[in-house]
Design a protein around this motif. Structure first.
Motif, PDB file in Angstrom:
ATOM      1  N   ASP A  66      -0.374  -7.692  -8.076  1.00 40.46           N
ATOM      2  CA  ASP A  66      -0.906  -8.385  -6.916  1.00 40.46           C
ATOM      3  C   ASP A  66      -0.202  -9.727  -6.752  1.00 40.46           C
ATOM      4  O   ASP A  66       0.645 -10.108  -7.562  1.00 40.46           O
ATOM      5  N   GLN A  72       2.724  -1.664  -9.638  1.00 38.20           N
ATOM      6  CA  GLN A  72       1.329  -2.080  -9.605  1.00 38.20           C
ATOM      7  C   GLN A  72       1.207  -3.553  -9.948  1.00 38.20           C
ATOM      8  O   GLN A  72       1.737  -4.026 -10.960  1.00 38.20           O
ATOM      9  N   SER A 121      -3.364  -0.979  -6.100  1.00 32.82           N
ATOM     10  CA  SER A 121      -4.014   0.328  -6.086  1.00 32.82           C
ATOM     11  C   SER A 121      -3.084   1.445  -6.545  1.00 32.82           C
ATOM     12  O   SER A 121      -2.083   1.735  -5.877  1.00 32.82           O
ATOM     13  N   GLY A 176       0.789  -1.222   0.000  1.00 29.13           N
ATOM     14  CA  GLY A 176       0.000   0.000   0.000  1.00 29.13           C
ATOM     15  C   GLY A 176       0.819   1.268   0.000  1.00 29.13           C
ATOM     16  O   GLY A 176       1.743   1.440  -0.787  1.00 29.13           O
ATOM     17  N   ASN A 191      -3.699   4.584  -6.355  1.00 24.04           N
ATOM     18  CA  ASN A 191      -3.763   5.636  -5.344  1.00 24.04           C
ATOM     19  C   ASN A 191      -2.819   5.335  -4.186  1.00 24.04           C
ATOM     20  O   ASN A 191      -2.150   6.233  -3.665  1.00 24.04           O
ATOM     21  N   ASP A 241       1.475  -3.449  -5.148  1.00 21.51           N
ATOM     22  CA  ASP A 241       0.114  -3.192  -4.686  1.00 21.51           C
ATOM     23  C   ASP A 241      -0.776  -2.938  -5.904  1.00 21.51           C
ATOM     24  O   ASP A 241      -0.328  -2.318  -6.874  1.00 21.51           O
TER      25      ASP A 241
END
Length: 256
Positions: free
Chosen positions: A91, A89, A65, A44, A67, A63
Motif C-alpha cells: 500500500d 502486494q 488486495s 487493483g 484478489n 495493491d
C-alpha cells in the motif's frame, strides 16, 4: 472503474484516460524511449494498468488486495500484456518496501488519497517514486459532487454535513473517509514539489443522468461523453464533479 476501452465504462474514465495518454505520449517524446516505467498505486485489477501496458509501457501495480492482484494477472494475460504488467502486494504507506524510490517515469494514484490518514503525506510519498523528469496522475473524490448527490437524493442534512465536515463526509455511514476540492488537491501536488499541469472535473454529469436514458436513447452515450469532455477543464464545473483529476509534473518534465 472499468477498462477505458469499454463504451459504457468510458463515462467514468474517458477524461482521465485522455489526459493520461497524452501525458505518457509527451514523456515518450521527451525521453526518446518507446516504453516507460509506470507505477500504479492502488491499481487493483488493472483498470488503467492494462490499457497503459497495451500502449507498450511497463506497469507495476501496487495493491493491498490479493484478489485484485489475481484479477490483474488474469486480465493482463487475456489482453496479451502479462510480460509488461507486474502486481505487487502493498500500500501507499509502505510503498518503498515493495518498489524502487525514484524509479518511475509516471505514477498513477487513483482512488487512493481518500483512504490514507494524511493525504498530503500520501501525495509526497507517491511523488518520491518519480524520476527527476516524470508525471503524476492523481484522481480523488470531489467534495462538491457528494454534496450535490446527497441534495438531489433529498438528504439535505447529509449534504450540509458533507459541506461543513473538514473531510467532506456526510455522516457516520459514509464509506469515503476523505473528499477534496480542486484547490486542496492542487495544493497537495504543489506541496510535493510538482507543477500542476492540468485540473479536470470527472463525472460531472455521468452520475446524475439516469442509466436507462444513456443505454436506450440513440446517440446519448456519445453526446454525454462529448459534454463531459467539454466541461472537464472548466473550473466552474470542478465544484460539482464526482471526482477530480490533477496532472502533476516535475520541473524537469515541464522544461523538457
Amino acid at each position: 472503474m472499468s477498462d477505458p476501452s469499454r463504451p459504457r465504462a468510458s463515462l467514468r474514465t474517458a477524461v482521465v484516460w485522455d489526459v493520461l495518454q497524452d501525458a505518457l505520449d509527451r514523456r515518450v517524446k521527451a525521453t526518446g524511449r518507446d516504453a516507460l516505467d509506470v507505477l500504479d498505486t492502488g491499481g487493483g485489477s488493472g483498470n488503467f494498468a492494462v490499457p497503459v501496458a497495451r500502449l507498450g509501457h511497463r506497469v507495476t501495480v501496487v495493491d493491498p488486495s490479493p484478489n485484485a492482484l489475481f484479477a490483474l494477472e488474469r486480465r493482463a494475460a487475456e489482453a496479451g500484456v502479462a510480460d509488461r504488467v507486474q502486481g505487487v502486494q502493498g500500500d501507499a504507506h509502505g510503498l518503498f518496501d515493495v518498489v524502487e524510490r525514484g524509479g518511475y517515469d509516471a505514477v498513477l494514484c487513483h482512488g487512493v488519497l481518500e483512504y490514507v490518514d494524511d493525504p498530503a503525506e500520501g501525495v509526497r510519498t507517491v511523488v518520491a517514486a518519480l524520476r527527476p523528469e516524470g508525471v503524476l496522475s492523481l484522481l480523488a473524490a470531489g467534495l462538491g459532487g457528494a454534496v450535490l448527490a446527497r441534495a438531489l437524493a433529498g438528504h439535505f442534512k447529509e449534504a450540509k454535513q458533507a459541506l461543513d465536515d473538514p473531510n467532506g463526509r456526510w455522516g457516520a455511514g459514509d464509506p469515503v473517509p476523505h473528499r477534496f476540492t480542486a484547490e486542496q488537491l492542487a495544493a497537495f501536488v504543489e506541496g510535493a514539489g510538482l507543477d500542476v499541469g492540468a485540473v479536470h472535473g470527472v463525472r460531472v454529469f455521468a452520475d446524475l443522468v439516469p442509466g436507462v436514458l444513456v443505454d436506450t436513447e440513440p446517440g446519448a452515450l456519445d453526446a454525454l461523453l462529448k459534454l463531459e469532455a467539454a466541461v472537464a477543464e472548466l473550473s466552474a464545473f470542478h465544484s460539482v464533479a464526482t471526482q477530480l483529476h490533477v496532472l502533476g509534473e516535475t520541473r524537469g518534465a515541464r522544461e523538457a
